[in-house]
Design an enzyme around this catalytic site. Structure first.
Site, PDB file in Angstrom:
ATOM      1  N   LYS A 186       3.260  17.701  -0.687  1.00 24.43           N
ATOM      2  CA  LYS A 186       4.434  17.889   0.160  1.00 24.43           C
ATOM      3  C   LYS A 186       3.971  17.942   1.611  1.00 24.43           C
ATOM      4  O   LYS A 186       3.441  18.945   2.087  1.00 24.43           O
ATOM      5  CB  LYS A 186       5.154  19.204  -0.167  1.00 24.43           C
ATOM      6  CG  LYS A 186       6.513  19.258   0.534  1.00 24.43           C
ATOM      7  CD  LYS A 186       6.979  20.654   0.852  1.00 24.43           C
ATOM      8  CE  LYS A 186       6.642  21.127   2.238  1.00 24.43           C
ATOM      9  NZ  LYS A 186       7.194  20.358   3.350  1.00 24.43           N
ATOM     10  N   GLU A 189       7.692  18.521   6.839  1.00 25.03           N
ATOM     11  CA  GLU A 189       8.935  17.764   7.043  1.00 25.03           C
ATOM     12  C   GLU A 189       8.987  17.154   8.441  1.00 25.03           C
ATOM     13  O   GLU A 189       9.737  16.218   8.696  1.00 25.03           O
ATOM     14  CB  GLU A 189      10.157  18.666   6.807  1.00 25.03           C
ATOM     15  CG  GLU A 189      10.229  19.944   7.622  1.00 25.03           C
ATOM     16  CD  GLU A 189       9.458  21.111   6.988  1.00 25.03           C
ATOM     17  OE1 GLU A 189       8.375  20.876   6.413  1.00 25.03           O
ATOM     18  OE2 GLU A 189       9.943  22.249   7.092  1.00 25.03           O
ATOM     19  N   GLY A 239      -1.276  25.921   6.419  1.00 27.72           N
ATOM     20  CA  GLY A 239      -0.150  26.185   7.302  1.00 27.72           C
ATOM     21  C   GLY A 239      -0.272  27.566   7.906  1.00 27.72           C
ATOM     22  O   GLY A 239      -1.370  28.131   7.981  1.00 27.72           O
ATOM     23  N   GLY A 244       2.136  31.009   4.249  1.00 28.31           N
ATOM     24  CA  GLY A 244       1.050  31.156   3.283  1.00 28.31           C
ATOM     25  C   GLY A 244       1.215  32.398   2.425  1.00 28.31           C
ATOM     26  O   GLY A 244       0.948  32.388   1.215  1.00 28.31           O
ATOM     27  N   GLU A 261      -5.320  27.818   3.529  1.00 30.47           N
ATOM     28  CA  GLU A 261      -5.980  27.570   4.823  1.00 30.47           C
ATOM     29  C   GLU A 261      -4.960  27.924   5.892  1.00 30.47           C
ATOM     30  O   GLU A 261      -4.005  27.170   6.113  1.00 30.47           O
ATOM     31  CB  GLU A 261      -6.365  26.093   4.947  1.00 30.47           C
ATOM     32  CG  GLU A 261      -7.484  25.662   4.032  1.00 30.47           C
ATOM     33  CD  GLU A 261      -8.824  26.265   4.405  1.00 30.47           C
ATOM     34  OE1 GLU A 261      -9.027  26.604   5.585  1.00 30.47           O
ATOM     35  OE2 GLU A 261      -9.658  26.401   3.504  1.00 30.47           O
ATOM     36  N   CYS A 300      -5.806  24.544  14.426  1.00 27.30           N
ATOM     37  CA  CYS A 300      -6.028  25.861  13.813  1.00 27.30           C
ATOM     38  C   CYS A 300      -7.273  26.529  14.382  1.00 27.30           C
ATOM     39  O   CYS A 300      -7.338  27.747  14.487  1.00 27.30           O
ATOM     40  CB  CYS A 300      -6.114  25.739  12.304  1.00 27.30           C
ATOM     41  SG  CYS A 300      -7.320  24.511  11.770  1.00 27.30           S
ATOM     42  N   GLU A 403      -1.392  33.940  16.924  1.00 29.66           N
ATOM     43  CA  GLU A 403      -1.674  32.512  17.102  1.00 29.66           C
ATOM     44  C   GLU A 403      -0.502  31.859  17.856  1.00 29.66           C
ATOM     45  O   GLU A 403       0.620  31.846  17.370  1.00 29.66           O
ATOM     46  CB  GLU A 403      -1.828  31.860  15.728  1.00 29.66           C
ATOM     47  CG  GLU A 403      -2.242  30.413  15.811  1.00 29.66           C
ATOM     48  CD  GLU A 403      -2.289  29.746  14.434  1.00 29.66           C
ATOM     49  OE1 GLU A 403      -1.331  29.907  13.665  1.00 29.66           O
ATOM     50  OE2 GLU A 403      -3.281  29.059  14.153  1.00 29.66           O
TER      51      GLU A 403
HETATM   52  P1  NAD Z   1       3.993  26.115   8.331  1.00 27.27           P
HETATM   53  O1  NAD Z   1       3.442  27.271   7.606  1.00 27.27           O
HETATM   54  O2  NAD Z   1       5.286  26.248   9.037  1.00 27.27           O
HETATM   55  O3  NAD Z   1       4.181  24.875   7.336  1.00 27.27           O
HETATM   56  C1  NAD Z   1       3.114  24.343   6.590  1.00 27.27           C
HETATM   57  C2  NAD Z   1       3.678  23.657   5.365  1.00 27.27           C
HETATM   58  O4  NAD Z   1       4.229  24.652   4.510  1.00 27.27           O
HETATM   59  C3  NAD Z   1       4.814  22.681   5.661  1.00 27.27           C
HETATM   60  O5  NAD Z   1       4.721  21.585   4.779  1.00 27.27           O
HETATM   61  C4  NAD Z   1       6.048  23.516   5.363  1.00 27.27           C
HETATM   62  O6  NAD Z   1       7.173  22.750   5.006  1.00 27.27           O
HETATM   63  C5  NAD Z   1       5.564  24.341   4.179  1.00 27.27           C
HETATM   64  N1  NAD Z   1       6.255  25.600   3.950  1.00 27.27           N
HETATM   65  C6  NAD Z   1       6.929  26.363   4.843  1.00 27.27           C
HETATM   66  N2  NAD Z   1       7.444  27.453   4.224  1.00 27.27           N
HETATM   67  C7  NAD Z   1       7.068  27.375   2.936  1.00 27.27           C
HETATM   68  C8  NAD Z   1       7.286  28.208   1.790  1.00 27.27           C
HETATM   69  N3  NAD Z   1       8.008  29.330   1.852  1.00 27.27           N
HETATM   70  N4  NAD Z   1       6.741  27.843   0.619  1.00 27.27           N
HETATM   71  C9  NAD Z   1       5.997  26.712   0.519  1.00 27.27           C
HETATM   72  N5  NAD Z   1       5.791  25.872   1.557  1.00 27.27           N
HETATM   73  C10 NAD Z   1       6.305  26.206   2.753  1.00 27.27           C
HETATM   74  O7  NAD Z   1       2.836  25.621   9.300  1.00 27.27           O
HETATM   75  P2  NAD Z   1       2.911  24.471  10.379  1.00 27.27           P
HETATM   76  O8  NAD Z   1       3.709  25.012  11.519  1.00 27.27           O
HETATM   77  O9  NAD Z   1       3.300  23.196   9.743  1.00 27.27           O
HETATM   78  O10 NAD Z   1       1.385  24.325  10.788  1.00 27.27           O
HETATM   79  C11 NAD Z   1       0.766  25.116  11.708  1.00 27.27           C
HETATM   80  C12 NAD Z   1      -0.067  26.190  11.040  1.00 27.27           C
HETATM   81  O11 NAD Z   1      -1.018  25.581  10.168  1.00 27.27           O
HETATM   82  C13 NAD Z   1      -0.862  27.005  12.034  1.00 27.27           C
HETATM   83  O12 NAD Z   1      -0.784  28.365  11.698  1.00 27.27           O
HETATM   84  C14 NAD Z   1      -2.281  26.485  11.845  1.00 27.27           C
HETATM   85  O13 NAD Z   1      -3.270  27.388  12.216  1.00 27.27           O
HETATM   86  C15 NAD Z   1      -2.292  26.186  10.382  1.00 27.27           C
HETATM   87  N6  NAD Z   1      -3.370  25.250  10.073  1.00 27.27           N
HETATM   88  C16 NAD Z   1      -4.495  25.739   9.472  1.00 27.27           C
HETATM   89  C17 NAD Z   1      -5.556  24.879   9.203  1.00 27.27           C
HETATM   90  C18 NAD Z   1      -6.829  25.374   8.573  1.00 27.27           C
HETATM   91  O14 NAD Z   1      -7.679  24.560   8.252  1.00 27.27           O
HETATM   92  N7  NAD Z   1      -7.009  26.662   8.372  1.00 27.27           N
HETATM   93  C19 NAD Z   1      -5.454  23.527   9.556  1.00 27.27           C
HETATM   94  C20 NAD Z   1      -4.290  23.068  10.163  1.00 27.27           C
HETATM   95  C21 NAD Z   1      -3.245  23.951  10.414  1.00 27.27           C
END
Ligand code: NAD
Length: 509
Positions: A186, A189, A239, A244, A261, A300, A403
């Protein structure tokens, strides 16, 4: 699906992949994908929900339980991964531009991302190809043959963010396939397009039908259903911390494996000795700039906390601010542009709120802190924000603790090595950190004390596919890349064979 892979049509595309076929959402819902450089739609994808997710999981379950992939010889799986890498290299230009447009990064960053995606597929192909099939264990008797083998986990749910859409997907898809799993991915979006394109490349490389599934749609429906689904064996999520945590909670009742992650609040510690010559000073400033502002800080592992020795502060921050103001913002595909827009209006609003709170808490603005004037390179509707340097920060400030995920660098100072380490570790996260010094012993002392998953000495940001990536603390659970990144996608089984069975006679009767 080729049209949506090009990403440039406003006709709704069938972007949900189940059993080898592209479909529309069961509900018929669609979503516009916006170009962050102007805020205008440039593609329309299917907006899946729980029903689409159930169909995709059922197909992946069937492919795992009844298909050939989990039992395909490792050499064949490795060859397929290498073919995928070759196809990515073939399509590098097109995919790089698509990533640039979707995520708002520069075209060059987009191309580099695709190189790294190809590297991930090649690495995991090579890794499994080189492995021995099992580990013989000495059971202390010639009559016992004991071996530890690895098997695929099963159906993997792979949930990815918008900042490195295809790269983060590849860190999951490549090891999942190398280990013999089936999966449903997934993508975010906000940035689904390159992941959709990858599914077609997997098919072109010869991946059997049903092994790869994809559902486009939001996190609270598609992502949440994947995390809780009883037929999913593992969920790997990249994410933010809030989502998470929800994923971990949703996954708990079915006791599936969980890999997370999450975010980071990464320190970049600069000792004065690292800037003894003008050349070294220039290098440290340049790298601090890169650490904080590449991809507009939406990384990240962004070095968003500059922790600089007090005696160096004024000179260092002045130069950093001067150079931050010169960073050329614009649409990522324009020549000479160094930073693109933020990914969404919502993300920019979040950044603006953090800067406002920092100023209210006493931070001193040295650069940026506002939206740039619209120009030929910067459409008024684009989500641009100037690289921002906030001086005089301290760890009680929200902007230092949380963050921001945008082009915002905070500056704190230290006087002693101990103080530097204490500040660098004073975060609930623990993803990555840098230390700058020409004193080798000090560098190793500090690196050993940093509670972060990656530590750079006199560098910032590089990673290697063969070295594990992941975080301490609330930066996550588990590791991607390296041998541990493959192990995430495996079950371990001990097979104990008695070659000369005899009665045990524990029970006398
Ligand atoms: P996000 O948590 O908003 O979304 C990440 C993904 O999770 C998306 O596909 C989203 O649709 C999905 N999602 C959202 N709510 C969910 C739920 N309740 N259940 C299951 N899935 C859900 O994150 P983002 O804004 O897309 O990305 C930015 C974040 O990602 C930052 O915090 C960044 O640090 C982190 N990130 C971490 C790494 C790493 O390697 N540690 C790498 C890249 C990004």
């Amino acid at each position: 699906m080729a049209d949506t892979a090009d990403g440039l049509g406003l006709e709704a595309q069938a972007t949900i992949h189940v059993s080898g076929e592209w479909r529309e959402a069961v509900s018929g819902a669609t979503r516009e994908v916006l170009d962050p450089a102007d805020g205008l739609p440039f593609a329309v994808v299917a907006e899946g929900d729980e029903k689409d997710t159930d169909l995709a999981v059922a197909a992946a379950r069937h492919a795992f339980d009844h298909g050939d992939w989990p039992r395909t010889p490792v050499t064949e799986r490795a060859a397929l991964l290498r073919r995928v890498a070759d196809l990515l290299v073939r399509d590098r230009e097109q995919l790089g531009l698509l990533e640039s447009r979707d995520a708002g990064k520069t075209a060059e960053e987009g191309r580099v991302d695709i190189d790294c995606v190809a590297d991930a597929f090649r690495y995991f192909g090579d890794l499994v190809a080189a492995e021995s099939p099992g580990r013989i264990v000495d059971a202390g008797s010639p009559d016992i043959h004991s071996v530890v083998v690895h098997e695929p986990v099963g159906v993997c749910a792979l949930i990815t963010p918008w900042n490195y859409p295809l790269l983060q997907a590849s860190w999951k898809i490549a090891p999942a396939l190398a280990a013999g799993n089936t999966f449903v991915v997934k993508p975010s979006e906000i940035t689904p397009l390159t992941t959709i394109a990858l599914i077609d490349l997997l098919a072109e490389a010869g991946l059997p039908t049903g092994v790869a599934g994809l559902v486009t749609g939001p996190g609270h429906t598609v992502g949440a259903r994947l995390a809780e689904h009883p037929d999913v064996d593992l969920v790997s999520f990249t994410g933010g911390l809030v989502s998470g945590t929800k994923v971990a909670q949703a996954a708990a009742p079915s006791v599936k494996k969980v890999a997370l992650e999450l975010g980071g609040k990464n320190p970049n510690v600069v000792f004065a000795d690292a800037c003894a010559t003008d050349e070294d000073f220039d290098t440290a400033v340049d790298q601090a700039l890169n650490a904080a502002f590449i991809h507009s800080g939406q990384v990240c592992s962004a070095g968003a906390r500059l922790i600089v020795e007090e005696s160096l502060r004024e000179r260092f921050v002045a130069e950093l601010a001067r150079r931050a103001q010169k960073i050329r913002l614009g649409r990522g595909t324009e020549d000479g542009v160094e930073c693109g827009p933020l990914v969404s209006e919502q993300q920019r609003a979040k950044v603006e709120a953090y800067v406002a709170s920092a100023l209210a808490e006493g931070a001193v603005l040295r650069a940026g802190g506002r939206r740039p004037e619209p120009s030929a390179e910067r459409a008024a509707g684009g989500y641009f924000y100037e690289p921002t340097v906030l001086d005089q920060c301290h760890r009680e400030m929200r902007v230092v603790r949380e963050e921001v995920f945008g082009p915002v660098l905070t500056v704190e100072t230290f006087r002693t090595e101990d103080e530097a380490v204490t500040l660098a570790n004073d975060t609930e996260y623990g993803l990555a950190g840098g230390v700058w010094t020409t004193d080798g012993a000090k560098a190793r002392r500090v690196a050993a004390r940093l509670r972060h998953g990656t530590v750079w000495i006199n560098d910032f940001h590089p990673y290697l596919p063969q070295a594990e990536w992941g975080g301490f603390g609330k930066s996550g659970v588990g590791r991607e890349l390296g041998p541990a990144g493959l192990a995430e996608y495996r079950e371990t089984k001990h097979v104990y064979q008695n070659l000369a069975p005899k009665p045990v006679r524990w029970f006398a009767g």
